[in-house]
Design a protein around this motif. Structure first.
Motif, PDB file in Angstrom:
ATOM      1  N   TYR A 175     -31.841 -31.013  85.755  1.00  0.00           N
ATOM      2  CA  TYR A 175     -31.689 -32.161  85.110  1.00  0.00           C
ATOM      3  C   TYR A 175     -33.107 -32.957  84.316  1.00  0.00           C
ATOM      4  CZ  TYR A 175     -31.607 -36.838  86.293  1.00  0.00           C
ATOM      5  OH  TYR A 175     -31.331 -38.529  86.097  1.00  0.00           O
ATOM      6  N   THR A 176     -34.107 -32.674  84.089  1.00  0.00           N
ATOM      7  CA  THR A 176     -34.956 -32.898  83.762  1.00  0.00           C
ATOM      8  C   THR A 176     -34.771 -32.425  82.022  1.00  0.00           C
ATOM      9  OG1 THR A 176     -36.656 -32.066  85.500  1.00  0.00           O
ATOM     10  CG2 THR A 176     -37.911 -32.982  83.347  1.00  0.00           C
ATOM     11  N   LEU A 209     -32.762 -34.803  80.527  1.00  0.00           N
ATOM     12  CA  LEU A 209     -33.348 -36.302  80.384  1.00  0.00           C
ATOM     13  C   LEU A 209     -34.223 -35.942  79.082  1.00  0.00           C
ATOM     14  CD1 LEU A 209     -34.554 -36.931  83.737  1.00  0.00           C
ATOM     15  CD2 LEU A 209     -33.089 -38.284  82.534  1.00  0.00           C
ATOM     16  N   ILE A 251     -33.947 -42.084  79.094  1.00  0.00           N
ATOM     17  CA  ILE A 251     -35.474 -41.740  80.011  1.00  0.00           C
ATOM     18  C   ILE A 251     -35.447 -43.099  80.638  1.00  0.00           C
ATOM     19  CG2 ILE A 251     -37.185 -41.077  80.498  1.00  0.00           C
ATOM     20  CD1 ILE A 251     -37.067 -39.190  78.456  1.00  0.00           C
ATOM     21  N   LYS A 284     -32.914 -44.579  82.896  1.00  0.00           N
ATOM     22  CA  LYS A 284     -33.108 -44.502  84.430  1.00  0.00           C
ATOM     23  C   LYS A 284     -34.202 -44.482  84.884  1.00  0.00           C
ATOM     24  CE  LYS A 284     -30.823 -42.133  85.869  1.00  0.00           C
ATOM     25  NZ  LYS A 284     -29.752 -41.946  86.372  1.00  0.00           N
ATOM     26  N   VAL A 285     -35.636 -44.879  84.664  1.00  0.00           N
ATOM     27  CA  VAL A 285     -36.664 -45.857  85.438  1.00  0.00           C
ATOM     28  C   VAL A 285     -35.903 -47.517  85.026  1.00  0.00           C
ATOM     29  CG1 VAL A 285     -39.131 -46.557  84.772  1.00  0.00           C
ATOM     30  CG2 VAL A 285     -37.867 -44.432  83.862  1.00  0.00           C
ATOM     31  N   GLU A 316     -33.274 -47.116  88.531  1.00  0.00           N
ATOM     32  CA  GLU A 316     -33.880 -46.599  89.613  1.00  0.00           C
ATOM     33  C   GLU A 316     -35.079 -47.609  90.372  1.00  0.00           C
ATOM     34  OE1 GLU A 316     -33.283 -44.167  91.091  1.00  0.00           O
ATOM     35  OE2 GLU A 316     -31.531 -42.397  89.700  1.00  0.00           O
ATOM     36  N   ASP A 350     -37.445 -41.828  93.837  1.00  0.00           N
ATOM     37  CA  ASP A 350     -36.312 -41.673  92.462  1.00  0.00           C
ATOM     38  C   ASP A 350     -36.970 -42.358  91.031  1.00  0.00           C
ATOM     39  OD1 ASP A 350     -34.802 -39.514  93.006  1.00  0.00           O
ATOM     40  OD2 ASP A 350     -32.997 -41.212  93.757  1.00  0.00           O
ATOM     41  N   TYR A 377     -40.342 -39.962  90.307  1.00  0.00           N
ATOM     42  CA  TYR A 377     -40.097 -39.347  88.786  1.00  0.00           C
ATOM     43  C   TYR A 377     -39.746 -39.703  87.923  1.00  0.00           C
ATOM     44  CZ  TYR A 377     -36.916 -35.132  86.899  1.00  0.00           C
ATOM     45  OH  TYR A 377     -36.222 -34.033  86.319  1.00  0.00           O
ATOM     46  N   HIS A 378     -38.505 -40.838  88.051  1.00  0.00           N
ATOM     47  CA  HIS A 378     -38.204 -40.731  86.580  1.00  0.00           C
ATOM     48  C   HIS A 378     -39.404 -41.469  85.877  1.00  0.00           C
ATOM     49  CE1 HIS A 378     -34.362 -39.942  88.109  1.00  0.00           C
ATOM     50  NE2 HIS A 378     -34.281 -39.628  86.994  1.00  0.00           N
ATOM     51  N   VAL A 412     -41.427 -38.469  84.656  1.00  0.00           N
ATOM     52  CA  VAL A 412     -40.899 -38.833  82.750  1.00  0.00           C
ATOM     53  C   VAL A 412     -40.962 -39.331  82.010  1.00  0.00           C
ATOM     54  CG1 VAL A 412     -38.355 -37.272  82.598  1.00  0.00           C
ATOM     55  CG2 VAL A 412     -38.432 -36.984  84.671  1.00  0.00           C
ATOM     56  N   LEU A 413     -40.738 -40.193  81.796  1.00  0.00           N
ATOM     57  CA  LEU A 413     -41.141 -41.653  80.678  1.00  0.00           C
ATOM     58  C   LEU A 413     -42.337 -41.074  80.521  1.00  0.00           C
ATOM     59  CD1 LEU A 413     -40.436 -43.549  79.226  1.00  0.00           C
ATOM     60  CD2 LEU A 413     -40.892 -45.290  81.201  1.00  0.00           C
TER      61      LEU A 413
END
Length: 195
Positions: free
Chosen positions: A125-126, A129, A137, A140-141, A144, A166, A169-170, A173-174
């Motif tokens: 999944y990562t 993204l 990305i 998604k932030v 969430e 969640d 996590y996002h 990633v950002l």
């Protein structure tokens, strides 16, 4: 960096410390050859039976990377700030002190996410993204964050915790996509904090 191998039968004391948690992982000794090997390979080595031995930890006994080496004033000891991927003792503690504190997991999680970005394994999944880029990305932030707000105002504590996880996590990633670390956020918050 100056180390003094003229004392203690040509050995210096080595304290291996987790860079993320500041916990002591291992204490041992190094002679000049062991120290040079550690400095060249950027992996932690300690003397065992008078021979350099790679210090390992984690699920598959992975080598432990050296982040920085800090000698004391007279060069008779060094602190090796290291980046382990798990325990170095077979248990997640040294002298009864747990190494992997809950907050330190955020650093570990970002290390894992950075590894995903580098390796881009299929089916992750990562990876998906990172493939879709900064706009996805960021979206998604935002999604969430909205779901976290909904659970905070109308949901249960369990659902709030789930959606908040969640969101974090996002966000990590950002941050990774923008070459920032969760520790950078901690430093910014610390700088703003006034007692």
């Amino acid at each position: 960096m100056e180390c003094n191998f003229s004392q203690n039968n040509g050995k210096i004391q080595v304290v291996v410390q987790d860079r993320r948690t500041n916990k002591i992982l291992q204490v041992g000794y190094a002679d000049e050859a062991t120290f040079n090997q550690m400095n060249e390979t950027k992996q932690v080595y300690l003397l065992k039976n008078n021979k350099p031995e790679l210090l390992t930890g984690g699920e598959y006994f992975k080598p432990i990377s050296v982040d920085t080496i800090i000698p004391n004033e007279d060069g008779s000891a060094i602190v090796v700030r290291a980046l382990p991927e798990g325990s170095t003792t077979g248990a997640d503690s040294f002298l009864g002190e747990k190494n992997f504190e809950d907050l330190a997991f955020l650093s570990y999680l970002q290390d894992f996410i950075e590894k995903r970005k580098k390796e881009m394994p299929e089916g992750s999944y990562t990876t998906k993204l990172f493939t879709k880029g900064i706009n996805k990305i960021s979206q998604k932030v935002g999604e969430e964050a909205i779901e976290t707000i909904i659970e905070a105002t109308n949901g249960t504590k369990e659902q709030l915790l789930y959606e908040s996880s969640d969101l974090i996590y996002h966000l990590i990633v950002l941050l990774t996509e923008k070459n920032l670390r969760i520790e950078d956020l901690a430093r910014e918050l610390k700088a703003r904090h006034k007692e």
